[in-house]
Design a protein around this motif. Sequence first.
Motif, mmCIF file in Angstrom:
data_model
loop_
_atom_site.group_PDB
_atom_site.id
_atom_site.type_symbol
_atom_site.label_atom_id
_atom_site.label_comp_id
_atom_site.label_asym_id
_atom_site.label_seq_id
_atom_site.Cartn_x
_atom_site.Cartn_y
_atom_site.Cartn_z
ATOM 1 N N ALA A 179 -27.242 -28.077 28.335
ATOM 2 C CA ALA A 179 -27.833 -28.474 29.614
ATOM 3 C C ALA A 179 -29.353 -28.583 29.497
ATOM 4 O O ALA A 179 -29.977 -29.454 30.124
ATOM 5 N N GLN A 180 -29.969 -27.734 28.690
ATOM 6 C CA GLN A 180 -31.418 -27.773 28.529
ATOM 7 C C GLN A 180 -31.886 -29.041 27.819
ATOM 8 O O GLN A 180 -32.895 -29.642 28.210
ATOM 9 N N VAL A 181 -31.187 -29.422 26.767
ATOM 10 C CA VAL A 181 -31.654 -30.588 25.997
ATOM 11 C C VAL A 181 -31.469 -31.881 26.766
ATOM 12 O O VAL A 181 -32.060 -32.904 26.404
ATOM 13 N N ARG A 182 -30.674 -31.864 27.804
ATOM 14 C CA ARG A 182 -30.604 -33.058 28.643
ATOM 15 C C ARG A 182 -31.919 -33.263 29.387
ATOM 16 O O ARG A 182 -32.271 -34.392 29.737
ATOM 17 N N LYS A 183 -32.653 -32.174 29.639
ATOM 18 C CA LYS A 183 -33.961 -32.271 30.292
ATOM 19 C C LYS A 183 -35.089 -32.360 29.267
ATOM 20 O O LYS A 183 -36.117 -32.979 29.526
ATOM 21 N N HIS A 184 -34.909 -31.707 28.124
ATOM 22 C CA HIS A 184 -35.900 -31.725 27.053
ATOM 23 C C HIS A 184 -35.229 -32.276 25.796
ATOM 24 O O HIS A 184 -34.816 -31.508 24.918
ATOM 25 N N PRO A 185 -35.091 -33.582 25.678
ATOM 26 C CA PRO A 185 -34.385 -34.165 24.533
ATOM 27 C C PRO A 185 -35.030 -33.767 23.211
ATOM 28 O O PRO A 185 -36.254 -33.671 23.088
ATOM 29 N N LEU A 186 -34.192 -33.494 22.212
ATOM 30 C CA LEU A 186 -34.671 -33.142 20.888
ATOM 31 C C LEU A 186 -34.895 -34.411 20.073
ATOM 32 O O LEU A 186 -34.771 -35.535 20.585
ATOM 33 N N ARG A 187 -35.251 -34.222 18.813
ATOM 34 C CA ARG A 187 -35.402 -35.378 17.930
ATOM 35 C C ARG A 187 -34.083 -36.131 17.836
ATOM 36 O O ARG A 187 -33.013 -35.569 17.997
ATOM 37 N N GLU A 188 -34.173 -37.399 17.566
ATOM 38 C CA GLU A 188 -32.976 -38.244 17.552
ATOM 39 C C GLU A 188 -31.948 -37.708 16.558
ATOM 40 O O GLU A 188 -32.264 -37.395 15.414
ATOM 41 N N GLY A 189 -30.721 -37.572 17.022
ATOM 42 C CA GLY A 189 -29.638 -37.096 16.170
ATOM 43 C C GLY A 189 -29.489 -35.591 16.130
ATOM 44 O O GLY A 189 -28.599 -35.080 15.447
ATOM 45 N N MET A 190 -30.342 -34.866 16.842
ATOM 46 C CA MET A 190 -30.268 -33.403 16.827
ATOM 47 C C MET A 190 -29.682 -32.876 18.121
ATOM 48 O O MET A 190 -29.906 -33.451 19.194
ATOM 49 N N ARG A 191 -28.979 -31.775 18.013
ATOM 50 C CA ARG A 191 -28.467 -31.066 19.175
ATOM 51 C C ARG A 191 -28.428 -29.572 18.841
ATOM 52 O O ARG A 191 -28.440 -29.187 17.668
ATOM 53 N N PRO A 192 -28.395 -28.714 19.849
ATOM 54 C CA PRO A 192 -28.352 -27.271 19.563
ATOM 55 C C PRO A 192 -27.129 -26.904 18.731
ATOM 56 O O PRO A 192 -26.040 -27.462 18.908
ATOM 57 N N ARG A 193 -27.325 -25.981 17.818
ATOM 58 C CA ARG A 193 -26.274 -25.559 16.894
ATOM 59 C C ARG A 193 -26.010 -24.066 17.087
ATOM 60 O O ARG A 193 -26.916 -23.250 16.957
ATOM 61 N N TRP A 194 -24.783 -23.719 17.407
ATOM 62 C CA TRP A 194 -24.387 -22.319 17.578
ATOM 63 C C TRP A 194 -23.362 -21.959 16.510
ATOM 64 O O TRP A 194 -22.402 -22.707 16.283
ATOM 65 N N PRO A 400 -28.219 -27.802 39.220
ATOM 66 C CA PRO A 400 -28.587 -27.521 37.818
ATOM 67 C C PRO A 400 -29.223 -26.140 37.688
ATOM 68 O O PRO A 400 -29.837 -25.636 38.631
ATOM 69 N N ARG A 401 -29.083 -25.542 36.535
ATOM 70 C CA ARG A 401 -29.658 -24.230 36.300
ATOM 71 C C ARG A 401 -31.167 -24.324 36.088
ATOM 72 O O ARG A 401 -31.666 -25.318 35.575
ATOM 73 N N GLN A 402 -31.856 -23.261 36.463
ATOM 74 C CA GLN A 402 -33.296 -23.196 36.272
ATOM 75 C C GLN A 402 -33.595 -22.581 34.911
ATOM 76 O O GLN A 402 -33.468 -21.373 34.726
ATOM 77 N N ALA A 403 -33.994 -23.414 33.969
ATOM 78 C CA ALA A 403 -34.314 -22.952 32.628
ATOM 79 C C ALA A 403 -35.813 -22.707 32.541
ATOM 80 O O ALA A 403 -36.590 -23.585 32.161
ATOM 81 N N VAL A 404 -36.237 -21.525 32.923
ATOM 82 C CA VAL A 404 -37.651 -21.157 32.876
ATOM 83 C C VAL A 404 -37.797 -19.802 32.187
ATOM 84 O O VAL A 404 -36.878 -18.982 32.204
ATOM 85 N N GLN A 405 -38.969 -19.586 31.581
ATOM 86 C CA GLN A 405 -39.267 -18.311 30.940
ATOM 87 C C GLN A 405 -40.027 -17.421 31.915
ATOM 88 O O GLN A 405 -41.086 -17.799 32.394
ATOM 89 N N LEU A 406 -39.477 -16.262 32.190
ATOM 90 C CA LEU A 406 -40.178 -15.317 33.055
ATOM 91 C C LEU A 406 -41.063 -14.368 32.247
ATOM 92 O O LEU A 406 -42.019 -13.805 32.782
ATOM 93 N N GLY A 407 -40.751 -14.186 30.978
ATOM 94 C CA GLY A 407 -41.573 -13.345 30.119
ATOM 95 C C GLY A 407 -41.574 -11.879 30.506
ATOM 96 O O GLY A 407 -42.543 -11.167 30.234
ATOM 97 N N LEU A 408 -40.527 -11.406 31.153
ATOM 98 C CA LEU A 408 -40.489 -10.020 31.616
ATOM 99 C C LEU A 408 -40.153 -9.034 30.500
ATOM 100 O O LEU A 408 -40.538 -7.868 30.556
#
Length: 568
Positions: A179-194, A400-408
Motif C-alpha cells: 500500500a505504501q509503494v502505491r503512494k511512493h513508487p520505487l524504482r522501475e521493476g522493484m517492489r517490497p520483498r518479505w 487508506p492507511r496513514q503511513a507516517v513516522q511518529l518517531g516515538l
Amino acid sequence: MIVGAGFAGYRTARELSRMSRGKADITLLNPTDYFLYLPLLPQVAAGILEPRRVTVSLSGTLPRVRLVLGEADGIDLDGQTVHYTDPEGGDGTLPYDRLVLAVGSVNKLLPIPGVAEHAHGFRGLPEALYLRDHVTRQVELAASADDPKSCAARCTFVVVGAGYTGTEVAAHGQLFTDAQVRKHPLREGMRPRWLLLDVAPRVLPELDEHLSRTADRTLRERGVEVRMGTSVKEATPGGVLLTDGEFVPTRTLVWCVGVRPDPLVEGTGQPLERGRLVVDPQLRLPGRPEVFACGDAAAVPDLNNPGNYTPMTAQHAWRHGKTVARNVAASLGVGEMRPYRHKDLGFVVDLGGAKAAANPLGIPLSGPAAGAVTRGYHLAAMPGNRVRVAADWLLDSVLPRQAVQLGLVRSWSVPLDTASPELARVPGGPERRQDRQDRQEQGRDSRDSQDSQDHARQDRQEAGARSGPGAATAADTGSGEPAPEPAKNQPGGESAKNQPGGEPAKNQPGGEPAKNQPGGEPAKNQPGGEPPKNQPDGEPADPQPGDEPHKAPGPVRRTDETPAEGDS
C-alpha cells in the motif's frame, strides 16, 4: 499478590475481584497500567489499529484491585515478600499471604552472531510501534534512493520464525508495504520483498496442518518468500547471512523465533522445566501451598495428555487465570480446589485483509469466512475496547492507511535482549532488571578480586613476619627497609577506582560504558567509544584548550541506520 498482568495475571485479578466482592485485599504488580491484547499487535505494526485499541486499562476494568506500578526483581518465598522497582527507579517491598506468579515470557534468544545487535523482537507495544515507524521510513528512503542496491536493501524485510506471530507479521507487513509503494513508487521493476524463515518443515508447525497449508498458500500468493528449513547464520549491519549460504542485503530483521519464560522465575530457587516453574494440577508450587504460578512462566501438567505440559499460548494462559483465581479462593476457605483441565477450542490466524485461517471447534475454514470468524473471536475475547477496535477495522476497509513516522520509539529503546519487552528504554531512565543484574555481577567480581588481593597481601606480610623485618618488603619493593602499606587513595598506593592511574570508573571516559545508558554502549563519538567517522583517518581529534567538556553518552545509533533516517 498477583505479579504480572498478562493474560493469566489479568484473568486472575478479574475473577478474584468478582469473587471476593471487597472482602479480600488484592494487589496487582505490573510495569504498565494496561493489559495488552497481544494477538492484535501485528495490526498495530501494520497501521490498522491505533496502539491504545489493543490496551485495556487495569484500574478502569479491575474494581477493588490495588494497582502497583513496578517491575518485580526479587521474590523472598520464606519471608513472603516481593521486591520491585517502580517506573522512577525507586525500590519497594510488598508482603503477601497468597502469591500468584504470572510474569509471562520474553523474547527467545539463540547464539547467532549479530542477532542481539541488529534484530528486534515483537513482544510488546514499543516494539510494534518501532517496527511501524521503521518499515515506513525504509520505504520512504528507498523511494528517493538513487542507488538500486540501497533501494533493494531497504525494501527487503526478513522475519525469522514462522510461528503464530511471525506468520501474521509477514502477512500484514506485505500488505502494508504494498500500500505504501502505491503512494511512493520505487524504482522501475522493484517492489517490497518479505522473507519468512524457519528451520521447521512447515509454516505454523505447532498448529493444525489445515492452518499451516492455508497460511502458506496465502503468503506465497501475496508474494512473501516462505523458506522452510532455513534460518539466519549471522546478522550484520548490511544484511543477513542465511544457513543455505545466501547473503540477503536488508535493513530490517524481525525476530519471532519464540519465547522463553521470564528470567525472574529462575531466582525463586524452585524446580524448573525448561525455564518454567513446575506446578501441580492445581497450579501450586510443590511444598509452597501459598504460591501459585500460571501462564507462560508455569509448567502446568496437561491432564488430557499425560506426561506433557500445556503449551505457552494465550488461550491456555487465559484459562489458567480462571483456575488459579478459584483455587486461591479455595485456599482461603471459599469453594474447592480444582485441577486445570482444558478443551481445545481451535485457533485463528489473521492473515490480513479478508484472509485468515481458522479451525473453530475443529471445523477447518479459510478465506473470508475464516476472516469473519477470526475477527469475531478477537472481539469476543477482548476484555475491553471492542467498539473502538471494530470502528478501526471499518475505517481501514474504506479509507487508506496513514503511513507516517511518529518517531516515538527509537532503535536503542527496544533491544532484543531485554527482560522487559513491555517497556521502552529512555535516556536517564531507571535501571532495568537485566542491567541491575549485570551491575551486581560486576560488583561481585570486583569484590572477589579485591578479596584475593587482600589475602595475597596478608600472606606476604605473614611471610615477612616469619622471616624477619624487611624480608617481605625487600622482595616487593627492592629495598631492605620495611615500609608501611600506602593508603589506597594516596600516590604510590593502589589506585582508587575513580582516580587517575587506577581502574577507570564504569561511567568515565575509557572505562566500561554505563549499563544504564541506552543501548548499553558508549555513543560512537564519545570518549571510550569508537572514533567519529568524520575525522581524518578515522581517529578522534585531540581535545583543545577551551573545548567544552564531553557530555554523557546519549542515545546510540544503530549501525544499520544512517542520519537521514532520523533514528538518532
